[in-house]
Design a protein around this motif. Sequence first.
Motif, mmCIF file in Angstrom:
data_model
loop_
_atom_site.group_PDB
_atom_site.id
_atom_site.type_symbol
_atom_site.label_atom_id
_atom_site.label_comp_id
_atom_site.label_asym_id
_atom_site.label_seq_id
_atom_site.Cartn_x
_atom_site.Cartn_y
_atom_site.Cartn_z
ATOM 1 N N LEU A 20 -20.122 -29.215 -46.218
ATOM 2 C CA LEU A 20 -20.082 -28.578 -47.531
ATOM 3 C C LEU A 20 -21.112 -27.456 -47.498
ATOM 4 O O LEU A 20 -22.310 -27.718 -47.392
ATOM 5 N N PHE A 59 -18.529 -23.697 -51.389
ATOM 6 C CA PHE A 59 -18.561 -23.792 -52.846
ATOM 7 C C PHE A 59 -19.535 -22.795 -53.440
ATOM 8 O O PHE A 59 -20.598 -22.535 -52.902
ATOM 9 N N ALA A 63 -14.735 -24.498 -55.383
ATOM 10 C CA ALA A 63 -14.753 -24.977 -54.007
ATOM 11 C C ALA A 63 -13.461 -24.573 -53.303
ATOM 12 O O ALA A 63 -12.400 -24.517 -53.920
ATOM 13 N N ALA A 93 -17.053 -29.037 -55.268
ATOM 14 C CA ALA A 93 -16.905 -29.339 -53.841
ATOM 15 C C ALA A 93 -16.749 -30.834 -53.613
ATOM 16 O O ALA A 93 -15.920 -31.272 -52.814
#
Length: 176
Positions: A20, A59, A63, A93
């Motif tokens: 992420l 993100f 996202a 996200a």
Amino acid sequence: MGLSQMTTEGQEKTTTLWVLLDVSNCMRGATIESARNVLQQYVLSQLMMSGLKISLITFGNTASLLTDEPLAIEEFQLPEEFTIGGMCNLSDALSLCNNLIAQDDKILLLTKGYTTDSYGNQNHILDNDCHVVMLDSSSNRVPVTLSSYFSGRLKVYNMKEESLKELSVNLKCVIK
């Protein structure tokens, strides 16, 4: 915990590392380059030939899943550029990730750590192990804005070389 596990149908299941990546306004310039370097030097190059799969979600205001499906780490290529901008909406996200992640998958979060969404939304809490790289930081403390999203093990690393080497070692250990 093994990298590959047998499913009830007798098929092998491979662990996926969900990356992420914060691409909000605070990531402009050297910070996004630091994130790229961390991914290249301490994650991708260290985990080659591990059998691990990887998936990338960026993100900002929203996202985006940048990999249609998890890829073998040897096939994964970081995009040349990331579109930077917006607020740091981590819950978006996590919502996207929550719909795709398996129980034994791992999360690697690269951020400055200051989310701008309403953190702690109970619909977006994940219990997967999460490794967080605090970009542009020398602290190993977990910001409250991040810890409220994860009920599983949360390990934080700063931008010091010894901390990033520890990240590599720990990622290797959790996927074996």
